[in-house]
Design a protein around this motif. Structure first.
Motif, PDB file in Angstrom:
ATOM      1  N   GLY A  10       0.826  -1.199   0.000  1.00  0.00           N
ATOM      2  CA  GLY A  10       0.000   0.000   0.000  1.00  0.00           C
ATOM      3  C   GLY A  10       0.863   1.251   0.000  1.00  0.00           C
ATOM      4  N   ILE A  11       0.221   2.394  -0.220  1.00  0.00           N
ATOM      5  CA  ILE A  11       0.945   3.664  -0.267  1.00  0.00           C
ATOM      6  C   ILE A  11       1.526   3.958   1.107  1.00  0.00           C
ATOM      7  CG2 ILE A  11       0.744   6.146  -0.677  1.00  0.00           C
ATOM      8  CD1 ILE A  11      -1.599   5.514  -2.540  1.00  0.00           C
ATOM      9  N   GLY A  12       2.848   4.035   1.196  1.00  0.00           N
ATOM     10  CA  GLY A  12       3.499   4.285   2.469  1.00  0.00           C
ATOM     11  C   GLY A  12       3.336   3.146   3.461  1.00  0.00           C
ATOM     12  N   GLY A  13       2.965   1.956   2.960  1.00  0.00           N
ATOM     13  CA  GLY A  13       2.780   0.817   3.862  1.00  0.00           C
ATOM     14  C   GLY A  13       1.486   0.870   4.641  1.00  0.00           C
ATOM     15  N   THR A  14       0.435   1.516   4.066  1.00  0.00           N
ATOM     16  CA  THR A  14      -0.823   1.704   4.795  1.00  0.00           C
ATOM     17  C   THR A  14      -1.560   0.393   5.060  1.00  0.00           C
ATOM     18  OG1 THR A  14      -1.882   2.195   2.660  1.00  0.00           O
ATOM     19  CG2 THR A  14      -1.185   4.059   4.005  1.00  0.00           C
ATOM     20  N   ARG A  15      -1.222  -0.672   4.340  1.00  0.00           N
ATOM     21  CA  ARG A  15      -1.911  -1.954   4.567  1.00  0.00           C
ATOM     22  C   ARG A  15      -1.267  -2.757   5.690  1.00  0.00           C
ATOM     23  NH1 ARG A  15      -3.034  -4.911  -1.039  1.00  0.00           N
ATOM     24  NH2 ARG A  15      -4.331  -6.124   0.395  1.00  0.00           N
ATOM     25  N   LEU A  16      -0.239  -2.204   6.302  1.00  0.00           N
ATOM     26  CA  LEU A  16       0.439  -2.873   7.413  1.00  0.00           C
ATOM     27  C   LEU A  16       0.332  -2.017   8.668  1.00  0.00           C
ATOM     28  CD1 LEU A  16       3.735  -3.926   5.582  1.00  0.00           C
ATOM     29  CD2 LEU A  16       1.685  -5.307   5.908  1.00  0.00           C
ATOM     30  N   SER A  17       0.414  -2.659   9.808  1.00  0.00           N
ATOM     31  CA  SER A  17       0.429  -1.921  11.067  1.00  0.00           C
ATOM     32  C   SER A  17       1.797  -1.273  11.268  1.00  0.00           C
ATOM     33  CB  SER A  17       0.127  -2.865  12.226  1.00  0.00           C
ATOM     34  OG  SER A  17       1.213  -3.763  12.430  1.00  0.00           O
ATOM     35  N   GLY A  18       1.891  -0.380  12.257  1.00  0.00           N
ATOM     36  CA  GLY A  18       3.165   0.272  12.534  1.00  0.00           C
ATOM     37  C   GLY A  18       4.250  -0.718  12.898  1.00  0.00           C
ATOM     38  N   GLY A  19       3.894  -1.712  13.718  1.00  0.00           N
ATOM     39  CA  GLY A  19       4.873  -2.723  14.103  1.00  0.00           C
ATOM     40  C   GLY A  19       5.299  -3.595  12.940  1.00  0.00           C
ATOM     41  N   GLN A  20       4.356  -3.923  12.047  1.00  0.00           N
ATOM     42  CA  GLN A  20       4.696  -4.740  10.882  1.00  0.00           C
ATOM     43  C   GLN A  20       5.611  -3.969   9.931  1.00  0.00           C
ATOM     44  OE1 GLN A  20       0.701  -5.515   9.680  1.00  0.00           O
ATOM     45  NE2 GLN A  20       0.508  -7.411  10.889  1.00  0.00           N
ATOM     46  N   LYS A  21       5.348  -2.681   9.750  1.00  0.00           N
ATOM     47  CA  LYS A  21       6.224  -1.855   8.918  1.00  0.00           C
ATOM     48  C   LYS A  21       7.630  -1.823   9.509  1.00  0.00           C
ATOM     49  CE  LYS A  21       4.490   2.167   7.837  1.00  0.00           C
ATOM     50  NZ  LYS A  21       3.723   3.438   7.970  1.00  0.00           N
ATOM     51  N   GLN A  22       7.713  -1.694  10.844  1.00  0.00           N
ATOM     52  CA  GLN A  22       9.015  -1.652  11.490  1.00  0.00           C
ATOM     53  C   GLN A  22       9.763  -2.967  11.290  1.00  0.00           C
ATOM     54  OE1 GLN A  22       9.952   1.131  12.740  1.00  0.00           O
ATOM     55  NE2 GLN A  22      11.412   0.888  14.400  1.00  0.00           N
ATOM     56  N   ARG A  23       9.041  -4.067  11.335  1.00  0.00           N
ATOM     57  CA  ARG A  23       9.688  -5.365  11.174  1.00  0.00           C
ATOM     58  C   ARG A  23      10.118  -5.605   9.722  1.00  0.00           C
ATOM     59  NH1 ARG A  23       5.731  -9.374  14.424  1.00  0.00           N
ATOM     60  NH2 ARG A  23       4.323  -7.586  14.388  1.00  0.00           N
ATOM     61  N   ILE A  24       9.387  -5.034   8.759  1.00  0.00           N
ATOM     62  CA  ILE A  24       9.851  -5.084   7.366  1.00  0.00           C
ATOM     63  C   ILE A  24      11.192  -4.359   7.248  1.00  0.00           C
ATOM     64  CG2 ILE A  24       9.425  -4.183   5.040  1.00  0.00           C
ATOM     65  CD1 ILE A  24       7.778  -6.590   5.511  1.00  0.00           C
ATOM     66  N   ALA A  25      11.302  -3.191   7.897  1.00  0.00           N
ATOM     67  CA  ALA A  25      12.562  -2.439   7.863  1.00  0.00           C
ATOM     68  C   ALA A  25      13.684  -3.222   8.528  1.00  0.00           C
ATOM     69  CB  ALA A  25      12.371  -1.085   8.551  1.00  0.00           C
ATOM     70  N   ILE A  26      13.357  -3.926   9.610  1.00  0.00           N
ATOM     71  CA  ILE A  26      14.367  -4.744  10.287  1.00  0.00           C
ATOM     72  C   ILE A  26      14.777  -5.923   9.407  1.00  0.00           C
ATOM     73  CG2 ILE A  26      14.719  -6.278  12.265  1.00  0.00           C
ATOM     74  CD1 ILE A  26      12.900  -4.337  13.863  1.00  0.00           C
ATOM     75  N   ALA A  27      13.787  -6.525   8.729  1.00  0.00           N
ATOM     76  CA  ALA A  27      14.094  -7.650   7.845  1.00  0.00           C
ATOM     77  C   ALA A  27      14.996  -7.219   6.698  1.00  0.00           C
ATOM     78  CB  ALA A  27      12.791  -8.257   7.305  1.00  0.00           C
ATOM     79  N   ARG A  28      14.851  -5.983   6.238  1.00  0.00           N
ATOM     80  CA  ARG A  28      15.748  -5.477   5.189  1.00  0.00           C
ATOM     81  C   ARG A  28      17.209  -5.587   5.633  1.00  0.00           C
ATOM     82  NH1 ARG A  28      12.811   0.311   4.105  1.00  0.00           N
ATOM     83  NH2 ARG A  28      11.243  -0.323   2.583  1.00  0.00           N
ATOM     84  N   VAL A  29      17.442  -5.209   6.893  1.00  0.00           N
ATOM     85  CA  VAL A  29      18.813  -5.237   7.399  1.00  0.00           C
ATOM     86  C   VAL A  29      19.320  -6.665   7.494  1.00  0.00           C
ATOM     87  CG1 VAL A  29      20.271  -4.666   9.378  1.00  0.00           C
ATOM     88  CG2 VAL A  29      18.508  -3.071   8.626  1.00  0.00           C
ATOM     89  N   PHE A  30      18.478  -7.575   7.989  1.00  0.00           N
ATOM     90  CA  PHE A  30      18.884  -8.984   8.032  1.00  0.00           C
ATOM     91  C   PHE A  30      19.225  -9.492   6.636  1.00  0.00           C
ATOM     92  CE2 PHE A  30      16.205  -9.351  12.066  1.00  0.00           C
ATOM     93  CZ  PHE A  30      17.326  -9.374  12.890  1.00  0.00           C
ATOM     94  N   LEU A  31      18.430  -9.074   5.654  1.00  0.00           N
ATOM     95  CA  LEU A  31      18.645  -9.534   4.279  1.00  0.00           C
ATOM     96  C   LEU A  31      19.926  -8.943   3.694  1.00  0.00           C
ATOM     97  CD1 LEU A  31      17.337 -11.271   2.071  1.00  0.00           C
ATOM     98  CD2 LEU A  31      16.094  -9.236   1.303  1.00  0.00           C
ATOM     99  N   LYS A  32      20.205  -7.694   4.009  1.00  0.00           N
ATOM    100  CA  LYS A  32      21.411  -7.040   3.477  1.00  0.00           C
ATOM    101  C   LYS A  32      22.680  -7.592   4.114  1.00  0.00           C
ATOM    102  CE  LYS A  32      23.322  -2.507   2.370  1.00  0.00           C
ATOM    103  NZ  LYS A  32      23.196  -1.036   2.529  1.00  0.00           N
ATOM    104  N   ASN A  33      22.583  -8.006   5.388  1.00  0.00           N
ATOM    105  CA  ASN A  33      23.720  -8.589   6.108  1.00  0.00           C
ATOM    106  C   ASN A  33      24.929  -7.650   6.076  1.00  0.00           C
ATOM    107  OD1 ASN A  33      24.998 -10.561   7.622  1.00  0.00           O
ATOM    108  ND2 ASN A  33      25.779 -11.636   5.820  1.00  0.00           N
ATOM    109  N   PRO A  34      24.777  -6.420   6.634  1.00  0.00           N
ATOM    110  CA  PRO A  34      25.839  -5.416   6.511  1.00  0.00           C
ATOM    111  C   PRO A  34      26.963  -5.627   7.511  1.00  0.00           C
ATOM    112  CG  PRO A  34      24.027  -4.543   7.782  1.00  0.00           C
ATOM    113  CD  PRO A  34      23.607  -5.931   7.381  1.00  0.00           C
ATOM    114  N   LYS A  35      28.066  -4.899   7.277  1.00  0.00           N
ATOM    115  CA  LYS A  35      29.212  -4.942   8.193  1.00  0.00           C
ATOM    116  C   LYS A  35      29.111  -3.887   9.295  1.00  0.00           C
ATOM    117  CE  LYS A  35      31.405  -8.102   5.817  1.00  0.00           C
ATOM    118  NZ  LYS A  35      32.583  -7.756   5.012  1.00  0.00           N
TER     119      LYS A  35
END
Length: 617
Positions: free
Chosen positions: A492-517
């Motif tokens: 959805g636009i700006g993640g409107t179909r997700l709750s605030g916590g779900q949006k935050q966890r998507i952002a956290i999952a991005r970091v896990f997926l990127k596996n940064p140094k």
């Protein structure tokens, strides 16, 4: 990302439009040839009428035709007239076909060149300095790339189609008029000098108005985007009336500009049209007298009348084309200002790639940063963050924590002192290469109106196994598996179909997926409930092992395990050390922050209330 360096001298809007057309010289040559041929084959029609009147009607052509047996009972004269008329029709058809081909090639230039303009403008904006971009409203950028580029489209089409075709037609028509009667041609064109002078005055005023109108449209677009992007907040505060009044003011400004300036312009345009057409009225009088006296034939009068009528059409088109060009040149200048935004230094000069593997060591030496000269936000910071360590940034709101994180990301560059990452001054880093080693989770998770897969991968390709592992680390895999389309479900636009916590966890999952140094976490679990925060924190602990991690937090529950805590106050580093070291200082800033929270201000995030003298387990 690479980007050519924009010229620091801004050319005129007209020059910008001309340069865009000159990028396609072969197509331009074909367009000019087709325009000239189209005008050439369309112009003889009135002269064909002169031949019919003078040679077939008034010189005995019809009588001569009766002395010869006509084919199918029709005289030769009628057949000749039919042939001449058929020739005229054929020339018109050919002219229309040539004009159609010309439009096709013009559209190739306009669409290709404006595609380049939009792409180059977006490229320049992508590479612009962050502090410059933050001064631009997103709606204003959208207006420049959308509305103003469309205005440029109309102007280029007008130059190549209406302007060139009209100029060619005027040249050919005036040529026929001079051939018929040079003196009458001067009579018809008598009002042209006055019309030309008034046109130049009119267009200089129109260019200024077009700039103002472009700004008013950008204001309206920005306000509209901002208002409806925050409609939920507006409704919560029952502020619909106030924000509608803001929109009304923007609409009113645009309406006023349109009424005032366009009324003046169209009034002047009508005067120009009147002056231009007066030449035709003068011809009717003078030409009629000459025809009655026998000084010109009736066929010449008919042809000349046709040509002067043909002349005012393209002249009127030239007047309108001038209007469109002035609007387009004003828009081109507005779009150009976007392309002239100061670029990230690493885009202007190639930076060498680091020869060693990324470690994540950070050293600041008298680091200073100010948005405005003389008003530093960060003042003389000096510290070292060892590779693989976890460091917490602590301080009251406005102390400079997020600004420091932006400096580490290269979003801003220091205005004083040095900031080294792996021994290289951040000014000398290829910031794209540096950011490739970084993972960031901010307080406000930004999602795009696309699939969850796209929001997670951010333009990179990852196998589904890695994506699901990242979601599991963020404790969101069960939710996503339960969606009808799974990873292909839209956020959805700006993640409107997700709750605030779900949006935050998507952002956290991005970091896990990127596996940064190197990790930078800005209240990464602020939108989560206590149990989920504890579970994700365990995942973060595993991810941070052996990686440099910088954690910005107001809550003590997230910083107890830090190897080093940096305490900022009014942009200065006032304390550093471990939790035990800092709380043991009787009059320290950290101890004051700690005591303020344990006295009843700890949020419901899993932190436990305890005395500052209680040892850490």
């Amino acid at each position: 990302m690479t980007s050519p360096e924009a010229s620091q001298s801004s050319p005129s809007g007209f020059r910008i439009l001309v340069d865009l057309t000159l990028r396609y010289p072969r197509l331009l040559g074909v367009i000019i040839l087709l325009g000239f041929l189209s005008s050439l084959v369309s112009a003889p029609t009135p002269y064909l009428g002169k031949i019919i009147i003078d040679d077939l009607i008034f010189r005995g052509g019809a009588a001569a035709g009766h002395e010869v047996s006509g084919w199918l009972g029709i005289s030769h004269t009628v057949w000749m007239m039919t042939g001449i008329v058929a020739l005229g029709v054929f020339l018109k058809v050919v002219g229309s076909l040539l004009g159609g081909w010309q439009c096709h090639y013009i559209l190739q230039i306009t669409r290709n060149s404006l595609y380049d303009v939009r792409l180059n403008t977006a490229l320049r904006l992508m590479g612009a300095r962050q502090e410059k971009l933050e001064r631009l409203e997103a709606g204003r950028i959208a207006s420049r790339i959308g509305f103003d580029v469309n205005q440029m489209d109309g102007a280029i089409f007008s130059i190549l189609r209406n302007f060139l075709s009209s100029v060619f037609l005027v040249i050919v028509v005036v040529g026929f008029m001079v051939f018929i009667n040079p003196w009458l041609t001067l009579v018809v064109l008598a009002t042209m000098p006055v019309t030309a002078i008034l046109s130049m005055v009119s267009y200089s005023k129109l260019r200024e108005f077009s700039r103002e109108e472009s700004d008013r449209v950008a204001d309206l677009t920005a306000t509209t985007a901002e208002t409806f992007g925050a409609l939920k907040v507006i409704r919560v505060f029952a502020s619909e009336g106030f924000f509608l009044s803001r929109l009304q003011k923007r609409c009113e400004a645009l309406r006023y500009e349109g009424l005032y300036h366009w009324t003046r312009f169209h009034a002047l345009n009508l005067l120009l049209t009147l002056l231009s057409s007066l030449g035709g009225d003068i011809f009717l009088l003078v030409g009629g007298i000459l025809a009655i006296k026998g000084e010109i034939t009736f066929g010449s009068f008919f042809a000349f009348y046709g040509y002067q009528a043909m002349l005012w059409g393209p002249i009127g088109t030239l007047l309108n084309a001038g209007q469109i060009m002035q609007t387009g040149t004003a828009s081109a200048e507005k779009v150009r200002t976007m392309a002239l935004l100061e670029q990230e230094p690493y885009l202007n000069n190639a930076r060498p790639k680091p020869s060693q593997a990324f470690q994540g060591e950070i050293i600041a030496e008298n680091l200073t940063f100010a948005y405005n000269a003389g008003e530093p936000i960060i003042r003389d910071l000096s510290f070292r963050i060892a590779p693989g360590s976890m460091v917490a940034l602590v301080g009251q709101s406005g102390s400079g924590k997020t600004t420091l994180a932006n400096l580490l990301l290269g979003m801003y560059l220091p205005t004083g002192g040095k900031l080294y990452i792996d021994g290289t001054d951040i000014r000398d880093w290829d910031l794209q290469a540096l950011r490739a080693h970084m993972g960031v989770v901010l307080q406000d998770a930004m999602l795009f109106n696309d699939t969850l897969r796209t929001n997670l991968c951010m333009g990179r390709e990852h196998p589904d196994e890695r994506i699901w592992a990242a979601l599991a680390g963020a404790h969101l895999d069960t939710f996503v598996r339960g969606l009808p389309k799974g990873l292909d479900e839209h956020a959805g636009i700006g993640g409107t179909r997700l709750s605030g916590g779900q949006k935050q966890r998507i952002a956290i999952a991005r970091v896990f997926l990127k596996n940064p140094k190197l990790l930078i976490l800005d209240e990464a679990t602020s939108a989560l409930d206590s149990e989920t925060e504890k579970a994700i924190q365990r995942s973060f602990d595993a991810l941070m092992a052996g990686r440099t991690s910088v954690v910005i937090a107001h809550r003590l529950s997230t910083i107890y395990q830090a190897d080093q805590i940096l305490v900022l106050h009014q942009g200065r580093l006032v304390e550093s050390g471990t939790h035990e070291e800092l709380v043991s200082r009787p009059a320290g800033h950290y101890r004051e922050l700690y005591e303020a929270q344990v006295e009843g201000m700890i949020p419901m995030s899993g932190a436990t209330r305890r005395s500052w003298t209680e040892p850490r387990h």
